[in-house]
Design a protein around this motif. Structure first.
Motif, PDB file in Angstrom:
ATOM      1  N   ILE A  15       0.905  -1.110  -0.014  1.00 28.02           N
ATOM      2  CA  ILE A  15       0.053  -0.065   0.112  1.00 28.02           C
ATOM      3  C   ILE A  15       0.889   1.195   0.040  1.00 28.02           C
ATOM      4  CG2 ILE A  15      -1.531   1.486   1.391  1.00 28.02           C
ATOM      5  CD1 ILE A  15      -2.814  -1.314   2.324  1.00 28.02           C
ATOM      6  N   LEU A  16       1.901   1.146   0.780  1.00 29.19           N
ATOM      7  CA  LEU A  16       2.858   2.506   0.869  1.00 29.19           C
ATOM      8  C   LEU A  16       3.721   2.451  -0.230  1.00 29.19           C
ATOM      9  CD1 LEU A  16       3.130   2.775   4.900  1.00 29.19           C
ATOM     10  CD2 LEU A  16       1.408   3.938   3.353  1.00 29.19           C
ATOM     11  N   GLY A  17       4.084   1.363  -0.839  1.00 31.05           N
ATOM     12  CA  GLY A  17       4.918   1.472  -1.777  1.00 31.05           C
ATOM     13  C   GLY A  17       6.553   1.447  -1.423  1.00 31.05           C
ATOM     14  N   VAL A  18       6.797   0.939  -0.224  1.00 29.36           N
ATOM     15  CA  VAL A  18       7.934   0.362   0.353  1.00 29.36           C
ATOM     16  C   VAL A  18       8.082  -1.001   0.703  1.00 29.36           C
ATOM     17  CG1 VAL A  18       8.077   2.692   1.385  1.00 29.36           C
ATOM     18  CG2 VAL A  18       7.114   0.568   2.562  1.00 29.36           C
ATOM     19  N   SER A  19       9.502  -1.501   0.921  1.00 27.13           N
ATOM     20  CA  SER A  19       9.722  -2.832   1.176  1.00 27.13           C
ATOM     21  C   SER A  19       9.220  -3.199   2.656  1.00 27.13           C
ATOM     22  CB  SER A  19      11.312  -3.259   1.044  1.00 27.13           C
ATOM     23  OG  SER A  19      11.932  -2.422   2.306  1.00 27.13           O
ATOM     24  N   VAL A  20       9.182  -4.410   2.771  1.00 31.31           N
ATOM     25  CA  VAL A  20       8.563  -5.100   4.074  1.00 31.31           C
ATOM     26  C   VAL A  20       9.668  -4.643   5.212  1.00 31.31           C
ATOM     27  CG1 VAL A  20       8.346  -7.069   5.482  1.00 31.31           C
ATOM     28  CG2 VAL A  20       7.311  -7.046   3.210  1.00 31.31           C
ATOM     29  N   ARG A  21      11.008  -4.819   4.940  1.00 36.14           N
ATOM     30  CA  ARG A  21      11.934  -4.281   5.828  1.00 36.14           C
ATOM     31  C   ARG A  21      11.819  -3.111   6.156  1.00 36.14           C
ATOM     32  NH1 ARG A  21      14.145  -5.734   9.900  1.00 36.14           N
ATOM     33  NH2 ARG A  21      16.189  -4.682  10.195  1.00 36.14           N
ATOM     34  N   THR A  22      11.589  -1.939   5.337  1.00 31.74           N
ATOM     35  CA  THR A  22      11.222  -0.631   5.561  1.00 31.74           C
ATOM     36  C   THR A  22       9.932  -0.703   6.789  1.00 31.74           C
ATOM     37  OG1 THR A  22      12.128   0.101   3.563  1.00 31.74           O
ATOM     38  CG2 THR A  22      10.463   1.500   4.693  1.00 31.74           C
ATOM     39  N   VAL A  23       8.876  -1.306   6.422  1.00 29.00           N
ATOM     40  CA  VAL A  23       8.095  -1.248   7.522  1.00 29.00           C
ATOM     41  C   VAL A  23       8.608  -1.765   8.915  1.00 29.00           C
ATOM     42  CG1 VAL A  23       5.682  -2.288   7.984  1.00 29.00           C
ATOM     43  CG2 VAL A  23       6.317  -1.530   5.627  1.00 29.00           C
ATOM     44  N   GLU A  24       9.242  -2.769   8.708  1.00 27.72           N
ATOM     45  CA  GLU A  24       9.876  -3.294   9.951  1.00 27.72           C
ATOM     46  C   GLU A  24      10.861  -2.342  10.758  1.00 27.72           C
ATOM     47  OE1 GLU A  24      11.813  -6.964   8.673  1.00 27.72           O
ATOM     48  OE2 GLU A  24       9.754  -7.926   8.497  1.00 27.72           O
ATOM     49  N   ASN A  25      11.651  -1.867   9.928  1.00 28.05           N
ATOM     50  CA  ASN A  25      12.631  -0.682  10.520  1.00 28.05           C
ATOM     51  C   ASN A  25      11.669   0.563  11.150  1.00 28.05           C
ATOM     52  OD1 ASN A  25      15.053  -1.926   9.621  1.00 28.05           O
ATOM     53  ND2 ASN A  25      14.945  -0.749   7.983  1.00 28.05           N
ATOM     54  N   TRP A  26      10.691   1.001  10.433  1.00 28.27           N
ATOM     55  CA  TRP A  26       9.984   2.027  11.131  1.00 28.27           C
ATOM     56  C   TRP A  26       9.262   1.784  12.324  1.00 28.27           C
ATOM     57  CZ3 TRP A  26       6.305   3.103   5.905  1.00 28.27           C
ATOM     58  CH2 TRP A  26       7.096   3.879   5.178  1.00 28.27           C
ATOM     59  N   GLU A  28      10.621  -0.622  14.378  1.00 31.06           N
ATOM     60  CA  GLU A  28      11.678  -0.709  15.305  1.00 31.06           C
ATOM     61  C   GLU A  28      12.186   0.532  15.886  1.00 31.06           C
ATOM     62  OE1 GLU A  28      14.387  -2.975  13.310  1.00 31.06           O
ATOM     63  OE2 GLU A  28      13.448  -4.731  13.221  1.00 31.06           O
ATOM     64  N   ARG A  29      11.905   1.652  14.955  1.00 36.17           N
ATOM     65  CA  ARG A  29      12.226   2.903  15.432  1.00 36.17           C
ATOM     66  C   ARG A  29      11.168   3.733  16.043  1.00 36.17           C
ATOM     67  NH1 ARG A  29      14.253   4.453   9.942  1.00 36.17           N
ATOM     68  NH2 ARG A  29      13.766   6.381  10.624  1.00 36.17           N
ATOM     69  N   CYS A  30       9.854   3.263  15.979  1.00 31.50           N
ATOM     70  CA  CYS A  30       8.675   3.797  16.447  1.00 31.50           C
ATOM     71  C   CYS A  30       8.529   5.075  15.451  1.00 31.50           C
ATOM     72  CB  CYS A  30       8.936   4.316  17.919  1.00 31.50           C
ATOM     73  SG  CYS A  30       9.093   2.805  19.141  1.00 31.50           S
ATOM     74  N   VAL A  31       8.572   4.944  14.012  1.00 36.87           N
ATOM     75  CA  VAL A  31       8.097   6.259  13.436  1.00 36.87           C
ATOM     76  C   VAL A  31       7.160   5.764  12.266  1.00 36.87           C
ATOM     77  CG1 VAL A  31      10.418   7.433  13.431  1.00 36.87           C
ATOM     78  CG2 VAL A  31      10.131   5.569  11.586  1.00 36.87           C
ATOM     79  N   GLY A  32       6.912   4.334  12.331  1.00 37.21           N
ATOM     80  CA  GLY A  32       5.865   3.732  11.330  1.00 37.21           C
ATOM     81  C   GLY A  32       4.370   4.094  11.966  1.00 37.21           C
ATOM     82  N   PRO A  33       3.327   3.494  11.207  1.00 40.61           N
ATOM     83  CA  PRO A  33       2.212   3.390  11.489  1.00 40.61           C
ATOM     84  C   PRO A  33       1.738   2.487  12.859  1.00 40.61           C
ATOM     85  CG  PRO A  33       2.127   2.377   9.469  1.00 40.61           C
ATOM     86  CD  PRO A  33       3.688   2.854   9.948  1.00 40.61           C
ATOM     87  N   ASP A  34       0.677   2.875  13.618  1.00 42.06           N
ATOM     88  CA  ASP A  34       0.483   2.081  14.705  1.00 42.06           C
ATOM     89  C   ASP A  34       0.126   0.763  14.355  1.00 42.06           C
ATOM     90  OD1 ASP A  34       0.684   4.527  16.478  1.00 42.06           O
ATOM     91  OD2 ASP A  34      -1.603   4.762  16.275  1.00 42.06           O
ATOM     92  N   TYR A  35       0.410  -0.157  15.248  1.00 40.14           N
ATOM     93  CA  TYR A  35       0.152  -1.593  14.754  1.00 40.14           C
ATOM     94  C   TYR A  35      -0.518  -2.285  16.022  1.00 40.14           C
ATOM     95  CZ  TYR A  35       4.672  -2.147  17.464  1.00 40.14           C
ATOM     96  OH  TYR A  35       5.587  -2.033  18.443  1.00 40.14           O
ATOM     97  N   TYR A  52      -1.942   7.457   9.275  1.00 44.34           N
ATOM     98  CA  TYR A  52      -0.568   7.580   8.766  1.00 44.34           C
ATOM     99  C   TYR A  52      -0.109   8.304   7.647  1.00 44.34           C
ATOM    100  CZ  TYR A  52       4.446   6.310   8.117  1.00 44.34           C
ATOM    101  OH  TYR A  52       5.757   6.479   7.942  1.00 44.34           O
ATOM    102  N   ILE A  53      -0.969   8.013   6.673  1.00 44.14           N
ATOM    103  CA  ILE A  53      -0.970   8.900   5.365  1.00 44.14           C
ATOM    104  C   ILE A  53      -1.470  10.101   5.695  1.00 44.14           C
ATOM    105  CG2 ILE A  53      -1.876   8.749   3.082  1.00 44.14           C
ATOM    106  CD1 ILE A  53      -1.948   5.842   3.066  1.00 44.14           C
ATOM    107  N   ALA A  54      -2.327  10.247   6.335  1.00 47.50           N
ATOM    108  CA  ALA A  54      -2.940  11.662   6.460  1.00 47.50           C
ATOM    109  C   ALA A  54      -2.264  12.546   7.441  1.00 47.50           C
ATOM    110  CB  ALA A  54      -4.316  11.683   7.231  1.00 47.50           C
ATOM    111  N   GLN A  55      -1.336  12.005   8.291  1.00 46.13           N
ATOM    112  CA  GLN A  55      -0.557  12.765   9.222  1.00 46.13           C
ATOM    113  C   GLN A  55       0.702  13.359   8.435  1.00 46.13           C
ATOM    114  OE1 GLN A  55       0.594   9.982  12.199  1.00 46.13           O
ATOM    115  NE2 GLN A  55      -1.252  10.278  13.407  1.00 46.13           N
ATOM    116  N   ARG A  56       0.885  12.678   7.056  1.00 46.29           N
ATOM    117  CA  ARG A  56       2.164  12.850   6.300  1.00 46.29           C
ATOM    118  C   ARG A  56       1.921  13.749   5.083  1.00 46.29           C
ATOM    119  NH1 ARG A  56       2.991   9.877   9.868  1.00 46.29           N
ATOM    120  NH2 ARG A  56       4.684   9.294  10.886  1.00 46.29           N
ATOM    121  N   THR A  57       0.553  13.922   5.002  1.00 46.60           N
ATOM    122  CA  THR A  57       0.139  14.688   3.705  1.00 46.60           C
ATOM    123  C   THR A  57       0.459  16.457   3.812  1.00 46.60           C
ATOM    124  OG1 THR A  57      -1.618  13.195   3.260  1.00 46.60           O
ATOM    125  CG2 THR A  57      -1.784  15.484   2.285  1.00 46.60           C
TER     126      THR A  57
END
Length: 65
Positions: A15-26, A28-35, A52-57
Motif C-alpha cells: 500500500i505504501l510502496g515500500v519494502s517489508v524491511r522498511t515497514v519493520e525498520n519503522w 523498530e524505530r517507532c516512526v511507522g504506523p500504529d500496529y 499515517y498517510i493523513a499525518q504525512r500529507t
C-alpha cells in the motif's frame, strides 16, 4: 463493535510502496504506523494506515508569480 480488517506487513508495504524491511525498520524505530501485536505476529488496521498517510500529507502552497 466491528472488528477491523487487519493487514500484514507485506500488505502495508505494498500500500505504501515500500519494502517489508522498511515497514519493520519503522516499527523498530517507532516512526511507522500504529500496529497491533498478536501472539507471534504484527498486524495493522486500515484506519492506522489511513491516519499515517493523513499525518504525512503536505499541502503545497500556491505559487506567487
Amino acid at each position: 463493535m466491528a472488528i477491523p480488517r487487519l493487514l500484514t506487513q507485506a500488505e502495508v508495504a505494498d500500500i505504501l510502496g515500500v519494502s517489508v524491511r522498511t515497514v519493520e525498520n519503522w516499527r523498530e524505530r517507532c516512526v511507522g504506523p500504529d500496529y497491533v501485536r498478536l501472539v507471534g505476529s504484527v498486524r495493522y488496521t486500515e484506519q492506522a494506515i489511513e491516519a499515517y498517510i493523513a499525518q504525512r500529507t503536505v499541502s503545497t502552497p500556491p505559487r506567487r508569480w
